[in-house]
Design a protein around this motif. Structure first.
Motif, mmCIF file in Angstrom:
data_model
loop_
_atom_site.group_PDB
_atom_site.id
_atom_site.type_symbol
_atom_site.label_atom_id
_atom_site.label_comp_id
_atom_site.label_asym_id
_atom_site.label_seq_id
_atom_site.Cartn_x
_atom_site.Cartn_y
_atom_site.Cartn_z
ATOM 1 N N SER A 176 0.884 -1.260 -0.052
ATOM 2 C CA SER A 176 0.034 0.056 0.087
ATOM 3 C C SER A 176 0.828 1.210 -0.037
ATOM 4 O O SER A 176 1.934 1.496 0.808
ATOM 5 N N GLU B 24 -3.320 0.678 -3.280
ATOM 6 C CA GLU B 24 -2.829 -0.521 -2.775
ATOM 7 C C GLU B 24 -3.063 -1.565 -3.800
ATOM 8 O O GLU B 24 -3.715 -1.680 -5.045
ATOM 9 N N ASP C 171 -3.989 7.545 -1.698
ATOM 10 C CA ASP C 171 -3.509 6.386 -1.283
ATOM 11 C C ASP C 171 -4.209 5.357 -2.214
ATOM 12 O O ASP C 171 -5.153 5.480 -2.930
#
Length: 295
Positions: free
Chosen positions: A42, A66, A64
């Protein structure tokens, strides 16, 4: 511990010291490294958008992402810098889940097969080598995994390159409409750390080397090498050695060695009558007589 010591004393784990078992352990370990470094990843990157009106600025936009890297589902909000309008919602581009999941799947199944094969080597090695059937199946499966590791590692290396491009803050900034205005200032704060993903690609190609190298040691257990070598007999082996005739009671005969006590050809096997009226059982060499004696 007593059970383990007993198995070691009985020689159950001696195969681990051999290349066949030792490489399987390495395959098992590096398969864990491969799917753990990729499947557990991640990351994030950060940008800032400073509008002409400082009250509308956002100096800490974090994005973000991942595994499995379905980046087209990852979004963030950026200020529009247009006087009270709602923030602009933007999505990253690209779906790289296929190559990443393929790579992790091959790593997981390789881990499971290596563990199963290692158990067979340690506990039922005799059945594994019986009629070479187990070794032949092992060779085919190892060849398949070698090919799949090569394909999945190459695919994931290409996918990782695309992931790096899609998560590059300098490229993502170009999607923000407010950054097109010269009075607004947009910049990246830090890039995502992808060292773990780079390591996963390295582990993938290490597994390629391990599985291809293991083919040779498994091939020696299949018995195919002996079968191939037995189909060809050199011409020198087909001819008996010169002294083998003498050992078998036969010696070459020279028809011209009569004067030396050797073999002489027998031309008189069938009998005949002589001039005196007698019967001769064999060939007699007669000297020529003169004409006067005959008279």
């Amino acid at each position: 511990m007593d059970v383990v010591n007993q198995l070691v004393a009985q020689g159950q784990f001696t195969v681990i010291k051999q290349p066949l078992g030792f490489i399987k352990i390495l395959q098992w370990i590096f398969a864990i490294f491969a799917f753990s470094t990729c499947g557990s990843y991640s990351g994030k990157f950060k940008m800032s958008v400073e509008c002409k009106d400082r009250s509308e600025s956002d100096l800490g936009i974090e994005v973000d992402f991942e595994y499995p890297f379905r980046l087209h589902q990852v979004y963030f909000d950026a200020p529009s810098c247009k006087g009270g309008e709602e923030p602009e919602r933007l999505f990253l581009t690209g779906d790289y889940s296929s190559s990443a999941e393929f790579f992790v799947t091959i790593a997981v199944f390789s881990f499971l097969y290596s563990m199963a094969a290692l158990s067979v080597y340690c506990f039922i090695l005799e059945k594994y080598r019986e009629n070479c059937k187990g070794a032949q199946i092992d060779f085919v499966v190892t060849a398949v995994f070698s090919f799949m590791w090569l394909v999945s590692s190459c695919a994931w290396a290409k996918g990782l390159s695309d992931v790096k491009t899609a998560t590059d803050p300098e490229k993502v900034i170009t999607f923000i409409s407010a950054c097109d205005e010269q009075e607004n200032r947009c910049r990246e704060l830090y890039e995502p750390k992808v060292s773990g993903l780079n390591t996963s690609v390295a582990f993938g190609f290490i597994n390629v080397i391990l599985w291809i190298g293991n083919l040779w040691f498994v091939f020696k257990e299949t018995g195919w090498m002996a079968a191939f070598s037995g189909t060809y007999v050199p011409s020198q082996e087909k001819q008996p050695a010169p002294d083998s005739f003498a050992q078998g009671g036969y010696a070459p005969q020279d028809p011209y060695a009569g004067s030396q006590g050797g073999y002489q050809p027998d031309y008189g096997q069938q009998g005949g009558y002589t001039e005196e009226g007698g019967y001769s059982q064999g060939y007699e060499q007669q000297q020529p007589t003169s004409y006067s004696n005959q008279m």
